[in-house]
Design a protein around this motif. Sequence first.
Motif: not given
Length: 102
Positions: A76-77, A81-85, A89-90
């Motif tokens: 979540a944090s 920062k990694a610019k994952l959509n 992220t999933n």
Amino acid sequence: MKKYLYSVCLVGVIVYSCKTQQTTTTTTETSTITANLTKEEMLKKGEDLFNLRCGRCHDLPKPSDFTVEDWKPIMASMAPKAKLNAEETNWVLAYVNANAKK
């Protein structure tokens, strides 16, 4: 002068509406791609993203360093920062959860 301002506003509205439609199309295409992925393919994409995006800024922890519950707040944090959509992220979360400490 008024005609010039109206023209600039009209061009702005057109550009904005085209950009919005393009984003919607891309999101729909990505959702379709994700729906067609097997679990193995999703985990591979997650691993690739984890290594590429998360390893860009710092040394990577092993997924087995943390439990499934530990990974939730970490992702979540770190995802923004990694610019994952959301889909990326999933994928990463699925990868780290599949290899998390039991």
